[in-house]
Design a protein around this motif. Structure first.
Motif, short mmCIF file in Angstrom:
data_model
loop_
_atom_site.label_atom_id
_atom_site.label_comp_id
_atom_site.label_asym_id
_atom_site.label_seq_id
_atom_site.Cartn_x
_atom_site.Cartn_y
_atom_site.Cartn_z
N GLY A 174 0.82 -1.20 0.00
CA GLY A 174 0.00 0.00 0.00
C GLY A 174 0.85 1.24 0.00
N GLY A 175 0.30 2.31 0.53
CA GLY A 175 0.98 3.60 0.56
C GLY A 175 2.22 3.59 1.45
N ASP A 176 2.92 4.70 1.42
CA ASP A 176 4.18 4.84 2.15
C ASP A 176 3.96 4.93 3.66
N VAL A 177 4.95 4.46 4.41
CA VAL A 177 4.97 4.64 5.86
C VAL A 177 5.31 6.11 6.12
N GLN A 224 8.61 -3.08 4.68
CA GLN A 224 9.12 -1.77 5.07
C GLN A 224 8.62 -1.39 6.46
N LEU A 225 7.34 -1.64 6.72
CA LEU A 225 6.78 -1.33 8.03
C LEU A 225 7.43 -2.17 9.13
N LEU A 226 7.65 -3.45 8.87
CA LEU A 226 8.33 -4.30 9.86
C LEU A 226 9.71 -3.74 10.18
N ASN A 227 10.44 -3.31 9.15
CA ASN A 227 11.76 -2.75 9.36
C ASN A 227 11.69 -1.51 10.25
N VAL A 228 10.75 -0.62 9.96
CA VAL A 228 10.57 0.59 10.76
C VAL A 228 10.15 0.24 12.19
N HIS A 255 7.33 -1.06 -5.96
CA HIS A 255 7.59 -0.14 -4.85
C HIS A 255 8.61 0.91 -5.26
N HIS A 256 8.43 2.12 -4.72
CA HIS A 256 9.39 3.18 -5.00
C HIS A 256 10.28 3.46 -3.78
N GLN A 257 10.06 2.72 -2.71
CA GLN A 257 10.89 2.84 -1.52
C GLN A 257 11.54 1.50 -1.25
N GLY A 258 12.55 1.50 -0.38
CA GLY A 258 13.21 0.26 -0.04
C GLY A 258 13.81 0.33 1.35
N LEU A 259 14.31 -0.81 1.81
CA LEU A 259 14.95 -0.86 3.12
C LEU A 259 16.30 -0.17 3.05
#
Length: 196
Positions: free
Chosen positions: A68-71, A117-121, A172-176
């Motif tokens: 989904g959307g960005d964190v 990504q959310l898990l990482n954050v 995705h446009h973001q990454g870890l």
């Protein structure tokens, strides 16, 4: 034996995004379909649930954190970015709390795209806020981006896949960036971006 029950948090769609509804909670159907095909039952959890995260997870056998959307960037110490989209602070709050509680309860968790990504954050990691175009396309609005993956031999992911090389759909446009506490990379895109 009863089929496992998997919790899947949803996200909020604002007024007007679904006909003339005042708003809605949503989740793309393929997440539910994949879990059902694997023999699981599903329950959707919209943001704003009352109760402690451990109580919310009590009836469940696992947690799926969907894409989904960005964190929200402030959650990992970053400023807003011009390419960010789909920020949903209520979803972030619910999913971060559920992720931490699930790990504390030793409940199986699967994060897909935003979910990883959310898990990482949730465990102190950070994100690359925007992946620049390069030799590996991680997001293509015109078509599905597919790229190779190298998987760590002997990892649980390699065991589940039955191989150490694969292709993955990428949207995705973001990454870890910096990995969260206790995390170790087990899959990489050809450009070195951690994908699992």
């Amino acid at each position: 034996m009863t089929a496992p029950l998997i919790a899947i948090p949803t996200y909020h769609l604002g007024a007007g995004q679904v006909g003339n509804w005042e708003g809605a909670y949503a989740l793309p159907e393929p997440y539910v379909a994949a879990l059902r095909a694997a023999g699981a039952r599903t329950a959707l959890l919209p943001p704003g649930q009352p109760g402690k995260p451990e109580e919310l997870l009590a009836p469940f056998d696992g947690l799926l954190l969907a894409g989904g959307g960005d964190v929200e960037p402030a959650r990992y110490g970053a400023a807003d970015h011009p390419t960010q989209y789909g920020i949903d602070p209520d979803r972030d709050q619910l999913e971060l709390a559920l992720a931490r509680a699930a790990v504390g309860l030793e409940l199986p968790v699967l994060g897909i795209c935003r979910g990883v990504q959310l898990l990482n954050v949730a465990f102190g990691g950070t994100l690359v806020q925007h992946l620049e175009d390069g030799p590996v396309v991680h997001r293509d609005e015109a078509k599905q981006a597919i790229h190779g993956l190298r998987v760590e031999p002997g990892s649980r992911l390699a065991e589940a896949l039955g191989q150490v090389e694969a292709e993955g759909l990428s949207h995705h446009h973001q990454g870890l960036d910096r990995l969260g506490e206790g995390f170790r990379p087990v899959a990489w895109a050809p450009d070195g971006l951690v994908e699992g």
